[in-house]
Scaffold this active site. Structure first.
Site, PDB file in Angstrom:
ATOM      1  N   CYS A 196     -33.242  30.359  -1.173  1.00  0.00           N
ATOM      2  CA  CYS A 196     -32.186  28.959  -2.357  1.00  0.00           C
ATOM      3  C   CYS A 196     -32.025  27.730  -1.933  1.00  0.00           C
ATOM      4  O   CYS A 196     -31.229  27.170  -2.572  1.00  0.00           O
ATOM      5  CB  CYS A 196     -30.952  30.137  -2.733  1.00  0.00           C
ATOM      6  SG  CYS A 196     -31.434  31.900  -3.364  1.00  0.00           S
TER       7      CYS A 196
ATOM      8  N   HIS B   1     -25.342  25.523  -3.229  1.00  0.00           N
ATOM      9  CA  HIS B   1     -25.745  27.154  -4.479  1.00  0.00           C
ATOM     10  C   HIS B   1     -24.465  27.325  -5.136  1.00  0.00           C
ATOM     11  O   HIS B   1     -23.883  28.332  -4.711  1.00  0.00           O
ATOM     12  CB  HIS B   1     -26.573  27.207  -3.648  1.00  0.00           C
ATOM     13  CG  HIS B   1     -27.213  28.536  -3.745  1.00  0.00           C
ATOM     14  ND1 HIS B   1     -28.263  28.575  -4.621  1.00  0.00           N
ATOM     15  CD2 HIS B   1     -27.690  30.019  -3.201  1.00  0.00           C
ATOM     16  CE1 HIS B   1     -28.814  29.799  -5.276  1.00  0.00           C
ATOM     17  NE2 HIS B   1     -28.454  30.128  -4.536  1.00  0.00           N
TER      18      HIS B   1
ATOM     19  N   ASN C 115     -27.318  32.964 -10.568  1.00  0.00           N
ATOM     20  CA  ASN C 115     -28.152  31.984  -9.004  1.00  0.00           C
ATOM     21  C   ASN C 115     -29.388  32.010  -9.896  1.00  0.00           C
ATOM     22  O   ASN C 115     -30.078  32.724 -10.208  1.00  0.00           O
ATOM     23  CB  ASN C 115     -27.528  33.136  -8.245  1.00  0.00           C
ATOM     24  CG  ASN C 115     -28.218  32.854  -7.117  1.00  0.00           C
ATOM     25  OD1 ASN C 115     -29.331  31.656  -7.227  1.00  0.00           O
ATOM     26  ND2 ASN C 115     -28.115  33.728  -6.024  1.00  0.00           N
TER      27      ASN C 115
END
Ligand code: ACO
Length: 333
Positions: free
Chosen positions: A111, A256, A286
Site C-alpha cells: 500500500c 493511505h 482500501n
C-alpha cells in the site's frame, strides 16, 4: 531541477458493493464494518483488470493535462495485483495508450507503492533523465481476497489513480521519504507461486509441502493497526522536516485509506485536526497502492486546491513498507 504534479486522474469499476451485500457472504454486519473501519461500500471489478483501470486513470490524467501519450517518457505502476508477471502493468498501459516513448516500470511496495513510485520518479526527473512521468497506483484486490474470510474481505476495493509528474524550475515535490522492515513481512501476506518443478516435487518429503498456497491476503489486523499509527507519524514528521515546513501549515494530508480508526488515532496522537486528513475510504474501501492517487484526484476535482498549498501524502503497507511526501501544489490543468 524539481518535479511537480500537473494533473490527476482516476478510475473505478462500475459495480459498487455495500456492506449489507457482504453480510450476505460472511458473518458480518453494516454496523460492525462502519464502526470498526468507517467503510460503507467499495467498487469491485467484474470485467475490469488492473491494467484497464490503470489505463483509464492515466487517460484522464493526460486529458486533464492536455497532453498526448507520447509526451510521457516514464510510466510507473505501483501494484500488488498485476494482470500478469509479464508483461508488466506499465507495459500494458503503454500499449493501451499507444505510447512509444516511455520506459515502463512496475513497483511492488504494498500500500506504500504510490509514495515509493513518486520518490523514484522524482529522483529520475531530478537526475535529468526523464522529463514527464505518469505515476499510477492500480489494484484489483478483489482477485486476491478470500471472500469467505470476514477478517479481510470487508476491507478492500478495486480502482486506480494517476498523476502526471513533470520537470519544473519551481519546487513541487519538496520531500519524499521511505522506509521498510522486511523482518515483519508476515504481518501482511499475499503468497506467490509455489515451485512445482519435477525436481522440487522430488525433493519435497511431503507433496503437500509444495502445494501452492492460496494467493489470498492474510494479515494480523491489530499488528497492522499498531504499525500504521507509528508509520504515519514518522512519515509526516520526517517529510515535513525535510521539506522545511511545519506540520501545522499542511493544507491536507492524504493518508493511505486503510481504516478511519487508524487516522483518528494519528490525528489525536499528533494533535492534528481530523479534517486535515482527507478520506474517501467510506466509498472506496482500501484500494492499496491506488488509494492515495484516487483520493488525491477526488480532492483535486472536488475543490480547488490553492496553488502553493502544502499537501502531505502518506503510505504504509505490506513488506512492511511506509513513507511520505510533502508537495507544494502547482496549477493543475
Ligand atoms: N464482521 C464481524 N466480526 C468480525 C469481522 C467482521 N467483518 N472481522 C472480524 N470480526 C470479529 C473477529 O472474529 C473477532 O471476534 P472474536 O472476538 O469472537 O474472536 C472480533 O471481531 C474482534 O476482532 P479484532 O481483530 O480484534 O477486531 P479489531 O477491532 O482489531 O478490528 C480490523 C479489525 C478492522 C481489521 C482492525 O484490526 C484494523 O483496522 N486493523 C488494521 C488493518 C488494516 O487496515 N488492514 C488493511 C490492509 S493493510 C494495509 O492497507 C496496510
Amino acid at each position: 531541477m524539481f518535479s511537480r504534479i500537473v494533473a490527476t486522474g482516476s478510475s473505478v469499476p462500475e459495480l459498487e458493493v455495500g456492506n449489507d451485500e457482504l453480510a450476505g457472504l460472511v458473518d458480518t454486519s453494516d454496523e460492525w464494518i462502519v464502526t470498526r473501519t468507517g467503510m460503507s461500500r467499495r467498487h469491485i471489478a467484474t470485467t475490469d483488470t488492473t491494467s484497464s483501470l490503470a489505463a483509464a486513470a492515466a487517460r484522464k490524467a493526460l486529458d486533464a493535462a492536455g497532453l498526448s501519450a507520447d509526451d510521457i517518457d516514464l510510466i510507473m505502476v505501483a501494484t500488488v495485483t498485476p494482470d500478469n508477471f509479464t508483461p508488466t502493468v506499465s507495459c500494458q498501459v503503454q500499449a493501451a495508450l499507444g505510447n512509444t516513448a516511455a520506459t515502463c516500470l512496475d513497483l511492488w511496495a504494498g500500500c506504500s507503492g504510490f509514495v515509493y513510485s513518486l520518490r523514484v520518479a522524482d529522483s529520475m526527473i531530478r537526475a535529468g533523465g526523464v522529463h514527464r512521468a505518469l505515476i499510477i497506483g492500480a489494484e484489483t484486490l478483489s482477485r486476491v481476497v478470500d471472500w469467505t474470510d470476514r477478517n479481510t474481505c470487508v476491507l478492500f476495493g478495486d480502482g486506480a489513480g494517476a498523476v502526471v509528474l513533470e520537470a519544473s524550475d519551481e519546487p513541487g515535490v519538496l520531500a519524499c521519504v521511505t522506509r521498510s522492515d522486511g523482518s515483519r513481512g508476515n504481518v501482511l501476506r499475499i503468497p506467490g507461486l509455489a515451485n512445482s518443478n519435477p525436481w522440487a516435487i522430488k525433493a519435497a518429503s511431503d507433496a503437500d509441502a509444495i502445494a501452492p498456497p492460496p494467493s489470498v491476503i492474510s494479515m494480523d489486523g491489530q499488528e497492522v493497526f499498531r504499525f500504521a499509527v507509528g508509520a504515519i507519524q514518522w512519515s509526516l514528521e520526517e517529510s515535513a522536516r525535510i521539506a522545511g515546513i511545519d506540520i501545522s501549515s499542511i493544507y491536507r494530508i492524504i493518508p493511505h485509506q486503510a481504516n478511519n480508526r487508524i487516522i483518528d488515532a494519528v490525528a489525536s496522537r499528533m494533535g492534528i485536526e481530523r479534517d486535515v486528513f482527507y478520506t474517501n475510504l467510506q466509498r472506496f474501501g482500501n484500494t492499496s497502492a491506488a488509494s492515495i492517487p484516487l483520493a488525491l484526484d477526488e480532492l483535486n476535482r472536488a475543490e480547488s486546491i490553492p496553488v502553493g498549498a502544502y499537501l502531505a501524502l502518506v503510505g504504509f503497507g505490506g513488506g512492511l513498507t511506509w513513507g511520505g511526501s510533502v508537495i507544494r501544489w502547482a496549477q493543475t490543468a
